[in-house]
Design an enzyme around this catalytic site. Structure first.
Site: not given
Length: 384
Positions: A74, A133
């Protein structure tokens, strides 16, 4: 042409000082592309995604492929104002790599660099994912059909940094590694009025207080005590003036569960209790619950057993079995579509994830790279 090896610490620090929020990782994407294009290209195929412009897929062609193995990193940062005092601290006020995604990207690049120079037996897919997130980047990527044809993995792996383990220690467990999460938003609507005449109004502060206490019975009385379930109501608001009865009240919270069955149970009870409160107080209760892609990270039993066995058997790798975490990770969505495993990489930090002083030990980068390369080589040696 001689290609210089990557300076991974320098690259990590470049990521760290230039953090970007979910779906806005354009500078991060450009740096990733620049680094990847500096590698030998004969085995690589780079794929960008117009529907998700900050995402990136890189395929490494295997020599005698039995499968295609996916590896995810990520890339987004958090709305945190960094207070580490580092020379390479964030240059963007209010945004910080406080969850280790700069480490995740750098480890992935190190693994990619190795296999760009040493052809793997199986095909490898590296997925640099935006918006972990928030905004469920994994869901957006899957719905954009990016994992098709030669870019479709048969299995998926990913790691997450943790300050609770020393630098370079690998942690994993059978079963769920991360909980699934659900955002809960409740809005109560009644009738306002003068504080002196409550009989002419319908007080939503009273209804709100009742609803909060009833919702807290879900985990206490509907959830098996030996199973993992959490309902936290972290934000409440109602009213504006002390002598006016509030006609509206808001409750915001989060559900956490180690299985999707648990999350669905809590969601169902929230809905039922809200409906009962609406009837009991003759008011309206609007219920909005959003799970997005934040499903429990449920590791595949066979692949996880193999990973744990390998990590424990290699004397150069330090391994620890870890408990489940009640935090969320949208890699769980990918594991609902592909078998795979997520594991921890210890970074030995003294501050927690999402902290303004989170400062991972950079020695973890090479140790993590070495461990994952060894595991992938062992996995590829197994054949189909």
């Amino acid at each position: 042409m001689t290609i210089e090896p990557l300076n991974l610490v320098r690259i990590r620090r470049q990521f760290h000082e230039s953090p970007e929020l979910a779906l806005k990782e354009f500078q991060t994407h450009a740096l990733l592309l620049s680094v990847i294009r500096s590698l030998p290209q004969n085995l690589l195929e780079i794929k960008t995604i117009p529907e998700l412009p900050t995402a990136l897929l890189v395929r490494v062609a295997g020599s005698h492929p039995h499968r295609t193995i996916g590896y995810r990193a990520d890339i987004d940062a958090l709305p945190v104002n960094e207070k580490t005092g580092l020379d390479f601290a964030s240059k963007t006020p209010g945004i910080m790599h406080a969850c280790g995604h700069d480490i995740h990207m750098t480890v992935a690049l190190g693994i990619l660099e190795y296999f760009a120079n040493h052809q793997p037996q199986d095909n490898l897919i590296f997925f640099f994912q935006p918006a972990e997130e928030s905004h469920s980047g994994s869901v957006r990527a899957f719905n954009a059909n990016i994992f098709t044809n030669q870019f479709r993995p048969n299995e998926f792996y990913g790691l997450h940094s943790t300050p609770t383990l020393p630098a370079g220690v690998i942690g994993c467990r059978m079963g769920t590694l991360f909980a699934g999460t659900t955002e809960v938003n409740l809005k109560l609507t009644g009738k306002g009025g003068h504080a002196a005449y409550p009989q002419d109004a319908n007080d939503m502060v009273v209804a709100q207080a009742y609803l909060i206490t009833q919702l807290q019975t879900i985990v206490a009385r509907n959830v098996n005590p030996i199973e993992g379930g959490v309902l936290t109501l972290g934000k409440v608001s109602a009213g504006n003036v002390r002598n006016v009865i509030a006609d509206q009240a808001v409750i915001e919270g989060t559900i956490r569960g180690l299985t999707q069955k648990m999350i669905l149970l809590i969601q169902q009870r929230v809905q039922q209790i809200c409906e009962g409160t609406a009837q009991a107080f003759n008011c309206q209760v609007e219920v909005k619950m959003n799970q997005g892609g934040y499903l429990p990270v449920e590791n595949d039993p066979t692949l996880t057993h193999e990973l744990i066995q390998f990590m424990q058997s290699d004397s150069a790798i330090k391994f620890k079995k870890t408990p489940p975490a009640m935090t969320g990770e949208d890699f769980g969505f990918l594991l609902s579509k592909f078998p795979g495993t997520m594991f921890w990489l210890g970074v030995g930090a003294t501050s927690s994830l999402h902290s303004a002083t989170f400062n991972p030990d950079e020695r973890a980068i090479q140790l993590g790279i070495d461990a994952v390369i060894k595991f992938l080589q062992n996995r590829m040696s197994k054949g189909a």
